[in-house]
Scaffold this motif. Structure first.
Motif, mmCIF file in Angstrom:
data_model
loop_
_atom_site.group_PDB
_atom_site.id
_atom_site.type_symbol
_atom_site.label_atom_id
_atom_site.label_comp_id
_atom_site.label_asym_id
_atom_site.label_seq_id
_atom_site.Cartn_x
_atom_site.Cartn_y
_atom_site.Cartn_z
ATOM 1 N N ALA A 1 0.805 -1.224 0.000
ATOM 2 C CA ALA A 1 0.000 0.000 0.000
ATOM 3 C C ALA A 1 0.839 1.276 0.000
ATOM 4 O O ALA A 1 0.340 2.352 0.299
ATOM 5 C CB ALA A 1 -0.956 0.017 1.193
ATOM 6 N N THR A 2 2.106 1.147 -0.327
ATOM 7 C CA THR A 2 2.954 2.335 -0.366
ATOM 8 C C THR A 2 2.692 3.133 -1.644
ATOM 9 O O THR A 2 2.628 2.571 -2.733
ATOM 10 C CB THR A 2 4.432 1.928 -0.319
ATOM 11 N N GLN A 3 2.527 4.424 -1.498
ATOM 12 C CA GLN A 3 2.333 5.282 -2.645
ATOM 13 C C GLN A 3 3.684 5.802 -3.140
ATOM 14 O O GLN A 3 4.632 5.942 -2.357
ATOM 15 C CB GLN A 3 1.439 6.467 -2.267
ATOM 16 N N PRO A 4 3.798 6.084 -4.410
ATOM 17 C CA PRO A 4 5.061 6.668 -4.894
ATOM 18 C C PRO A 4 5.324 8.002 -4.214
ATOM 19 O O PRO A 4 4.407 8.731 -3.859
ATOM 20 C CB PRO A 4 4.778 6.864 -6.396
ATOM 21 N N ARG A 5 6.591 8.296 -4.044
ATOM 22 C CA ARG A 5 6.946 9.599 -3.476
ATOM 23 C C ARG A 5 7.721 10.398 -4.523
ATOM 24 O O ARG A 5 8.442 9.836 -5.359
ATOM 25 C CB ARG A 5 7.753 9.441 -2.194
ATOM 26 N N ILE A 6 7.563 11.695 -4.457
ATOM 27 C CA ILE A 6 8.192 12.604 -5.410
ATOM 28 C C ILE A 6 9.266 13.405 -4.683
ATOM 29 O O ILE A 6 9.034 13.935 -3.594
ATOM 30 C CB ILE A 6 7.156 13.553 -6.030
#
Length: 239
Positions: A20-25
């Protein structure tokens, strides 16, 4: 497994090992020099990735996964260049990459926002555009317009509209565009195309790499079985 899309200005990182990790910018210039991921794409892929995937390959795979139509045109507009893939009847029919006439348009728009202290999210759509072919060459149009009394926000909006129209022509003047990249978040840019636009966000290339690995987002079937739709001439681009 950690994936990374390393653009000229911003990098998008996705850790597949964390559920459930979202991409990080993160700004690319803020990444440590010894930072590495397992699989990378983007202009700085060789710098930060142990293995690299060609950007058009990642874009095509991401488009297949996210759009799910047999016929579509997917345009990616980044800080440094523009590129597109066109599918007909489920197969790649055309693609293009322009780092010259699309030079630095996303980067130029961000610089102008900061310099003139503007927020493109609140700027109205202009009725006119500058006849520009890239962000760099469009700067003189803005300076001339401001000197002649055009408000700064209007001048910048005309440049953005001109860039959007030029991108549309570069992509072959399609009837509909699926849009990828940071400019999906710029309503002036999205609203300046002379055709319907469906913004897909900034993580299409990450999704393309995930599909290449045979992994699908939670709750969605993997499209790895459809990978054969991507022709060998794209696969041959794997760096």
């Amino acid at each position: 497994m950690i994936l990374g899309d390393f653009g000229t200005s911003y990098s998008k990182i996705l850790d597949l090992g964390q559920a459930a990790t979202q991409p990080r910018i993160i700004a690319t210039r803020e990444l440590p020099g010894d930072f590495r991921v397992d699989l990378a794409t983007g202009h700085n892929a060789r710098r930060f990735g142990h293995l690299q995937v060609n950007e058009l390959t990642a874009l095509a795979r991401g488009g297949e996964a996210l759009i799910g139509e047999a016929d579509f045109l997917l345009l990616d507009c980044g800080s440094r260049d523009i590129k597109f893939v066109r599918y007909r009847q489920g197969k790649l029919a055309d693609m293009g990459w322009n780092a010259e006439c699309g030079a630095s348009m996303g980067f130029t728009i961000e610089l102008l926002e900061r310099y003139y202290q503007l927020d493109c999210r609140t700027m109205p759509l202009p009725e006119r555009s500058f006849p520009v072919t890239c962000g760099v060459l469009g700067l003189s149009e803005i300076f001339d317009a401001v000197v002649n009394g055009v408000p700064e926000a209007e001048a910048v909006a005309r440049l953005i509209r001109g860039i959007a129209r030029n991108s549309w022509r570069f992509a072959g003047e399609p009837d509909k565009i699926y849009l990828s990249g940071g400019l999906c978040e710029n309503p002036v840019f999205v609203g300046s195309f002379p055709c319907p636009v469906v913004p897909l966000g900034r993580f299409v290339l990450l999704e393309g790499m995930r599909q290449k690995l045979g992994q699908a987002p939670a709750g969605q079937p993997s499209r790895a079985s459809q990978a054969s739709r991507t022709p060998e001439k794209i696969e041959g681009g794997v760096q």
